[in-house]
Design a protein around this motif. Sequence first.
Motif, PDB file in Angstrom:
ATOM      1  N   VAL A 134       0.991  11.395  -8.680  1.00  0.00           N
ATOM      2  CA  VAL A 134      -0.631  11.946  -7.749  1.00  0.00           C
ATOM      3  C   VAL A 134      -0.598  10.627  -6.176  1.00  0.00           C
ATOM      4  CG1 VAL A 134      -3.205  11.073  -8.296  1.00  0.00           C
ATOM      5  CG2 VAL A 134      -1.659  11.343 -10.345  1.00  0.00           C
ATOM      6  N   ILE A 135      -0.990  11.830  -5.797  1.00  0.00           N
ATOM      7  CA  ILE A 135      -0.951  11.779  -4.702  1.00  0.00           C
ATOM      8  C   ILE A 135      -2.273  12.185  -3.535  1.00  0.00           C
ATOM      9  CG2 ILE A 135       0.207  11.958  -1.693  1.00  0.00           C
ATOM     10  CD1 ILE A 135       2.096  11.330  -3.912  1.00  0.00           C
ATOM     11  N   GLY A 136      -2.295  10.626  -2.676  1.00  0.00           N
ATOM     12  CA  GLY A 136      -4.438  10.933  -2.104  1.00  0.00           C
ATOM     13  C   GLY A 136      -3.796  11.196  -0.703  1.00  0.00           C
ATOM     14  N   ILE A 137      -4.389  12.210  -0.133  1.00  0.00           N
ATOM     15  CA  ILE A 137      -4.789  12.540   1.172  1.00  0.00           C
ATOM     16  C   ILE A 137      -6.150  12.069   2.133  1.00  0.00           C
ATOM     17  CG2 ILE A 137      -4.532  14.411   3.110  1.00  0.00           C
ATOM     18  CD1 ILE A 137      -2.872  15.872   0.796  1.00  0.00           C
ATOM     19  N   VAL A 138      -5.767  11.438   3.099  1.00  0.00           N
ATOM     20  CA  VAL A 138      -7.221  10.953   3.730  1.00  0.00           C
ATOM     21  C   VAL A 138      -6.633  11.913   5.269  1.00  0.00           C
ATOM     22  CG1 VAL A 138      -9.044   9.415   4.780  1.00  0.00           C
ATOM     23  CG2 VAL A 138      -7.212   9.151   2.629  1.00  0.00           C
ATOM     24  N   GLN A 139      -7.950  12.656   4.986  1.00  0.00           N
ATOM     25  CA  GLN A 139      -7.825  13.788   7.310  1.00  0.00           C
ATOM     26  C   GLN A 139      -8.793  13.227   7.959  1.00  0.00           C
ATOM     27  OE1 GLN A 139      -7.499  17.869   6.513  1.00  0.00           O
ATOM     28  NE2 GLN A 139      -8.205  18.031   7.947  1.00  0.00           N
ATOM     29  N   ALA A 140      -8.270  12.661   9.250  1.00  0.00           N
ATOM     30  CA  ALA A 140      -9.607  12.946   9.692  1.00  0.00           C
ATOM     31  C   ALA A 140      -9.437  13.802  10.533  1.00  0.00           C
ATOM     32  CB  ALA A 140      -9.117  12.344  11.228  1.00  0.00           C
ATOM     33  N   ARG A 141     -11.101  14.498  11.077  1.00  0.00           N
ATOM     34  CA  ARG A 141     -11.602  15.288  11.071  1.00  0.00           C
ATOM     35  C   ARG A 141     -11.189  15.491  12.679  1.00  0.00           C
ATOM     36  NH1 ARG A 141     -16.193  14.375   7.506  1.00  0.00           N
ATOM     37  NH2 ARG A 141     -17.311  14.283   9.878  1.00  0.00           N
ATOM     38  N   PHE A 142     -11.518  14.628  13.305  1.00  0.00           N
ATOM     39  CA  PHE A 142     -11.325  14.577  15.326  1.00  0.00           C
ATOM     40  C   PHE A 142     -10.193  15.629  14.911  1.00  0.00           C
ATOM     41  CE2 PHE A 142     -11.084  13.555  19.194  1.00  0.00           C
ATOM     42  CZ  PHE A 142     -12.495  13.459  19.793  1.00  0.00           C
ATOM     43  N   GLY A 189     -12.362  10.234  11.712  1.00  0.00           N
ATOM     44  CA  GLY A 189     -11.891   9.988  13.365  1.00  0.00           C
ATOM     45  C   GLY A 189     -10.602   9.296  12.365  1.00  0.00           C
ATOM     46  N   ALA A 190      -9.419   8.821  12.881  1.00  0.00           N
ATOM     47  CA  ALA A 190      -8.778   7.847  13.266  1.00  0.00           C
ATOM     48  C   ALA A 190      -8.270   6.690  12.383  1.00  0.00           C
ATOM     49  CB  ALA A 190      -7.375   8.465  13.711  1.00  0.00           C
ATOM     50  N   LEU A 191      -9.695   5.505  13.191  1.00  0.00           N
ATOM     51  CA  LEU A 191     -10.597   4.614  11.824  1.00  0.00           C
ATOM     52  C   LEU A 191     -10.687   4.384  11.800  1.00  0.00           C
ATOM     53  CD1 LEU A 191     -11.630   3.745  16.482  1.00  0.00           C
ATOM     54  CD2 LEU A 191      -9.807   2.498  15.077  1.00  0.00           C
ATOM     55  N   GLU A 192     -11.763   5.626  10.467  1.00  0.00           N
ATOM     56  CA  GLU A 192     -11.787   5.750   9.343  1.00  0.00           C
ATOM     57  C   GLU A 192     -10.815   5.868   8.642  1.00  0.00           C
ATOM     58  OE1 GLU A 192     -14.924   6.374  12.912  1.00  0.00           O
ATOM     59  OE2 GLU A 192     -13.338   7.852  11.939  1.00  0.00           O
ATOM     60  N   VAL A 193      -9.887   6.320   8.901  1.00  0.00           N
ATOM     61  CA  VAL A 193      -8.938   6.562   8.065  1.00  0.00           C
ATOM     62  C   VAL A 193      -7.955   5.561   7.020  1.00  0.00           C
ATOM     63  CG1 VAL A 193      -6.206   7.211   7.298  1.00  0.00           C
ATOM     64  CG2 VAL A 193      -7.600   8.629   8.757  1.00  0.00           C
ATOM     65  N   PRO A 194      -8.065   4.365   7.435  1.00  0.00           N
ATOM     66  CA  PRO A 194      -7.859   2.999   6.876  1.00  0.00           C
ATOM     67  C   PRO A 194      -8.792   2.679   6.063  1.00  0.00           C
ATOM     68  CG  PRO A 194      -7.021   2.668   8.975  1.00  0.00           C
ATOM     69  CD  PRO A 194      -8.149   3.771   9.100  1.00  0.00           C
ATOM     70  N   VAL A 195      -9.790   2.768   5.754  1.00  0.00           N
ATOM     71  CA  VAL A 195     -10.953   2.506   4.411  1.00  0.00           C
ATOM     72  C   VAL A 195     -11.100   3.008   3.797  1.00  0.00           C
ATOM     73  CG1 VAL A 195     -13.342   3.558   6.191  1.00  0.00           C
ATOM     74  CG2 VAL A 195     -13.773   1.358   4.845  1.00  0.00           C
TER      75      VAL A 195
END
Length: 154
Positions: free
Chosen positions: A18-26, A59-65
């Motif tokens: 099971v894999i989760g992907i977090v993608q920034a829209r910027f 954006g990239a700063l929101e990826v970690p949370v």
Amino acid sequence: MFGADKGKADRLDGKDLVIGIVQARFNQDVTNTLAQACREELLAHGVAEKDIEHVLVPGALEVPVALQAMAEKGGYDALVALGCIIRGETYHFELVANESAAGVTRVALDYQLPIANAILTTEDMAQAVARQVDKGRDAAQVAIEMANLLEDIG
């Protein structure tokens, strides 16, 4: 040595992961291509479509949370961070690149969960476009390989 007796094909077996992907829209044109390449590679290595959860953040700063929320939720064998930071004329590039990378690493270490970091940091859009497909594929392979390695170790 863990994983030493396994061939590359065994390490890249995504069946039952099971894999989760977090993608920034910027810089979404680039991040959409990263995500598409990542998903295609996950599927090609046996990860079921139903076992891929894909979320978008600004954006990239929101990826970690978002990664942290997924890690806390549990149930993932690995996560993938996707984004694109292109150098501008100010210090903002360094801030975003450094802090997003530090956040991704902290989540991985705090939760002992593999996170493939494919947040591109480039000088210009041409460099980002040149890397978007390969880095998306690479992220999928890293996520699968590390999930299997940690399963072997655990």
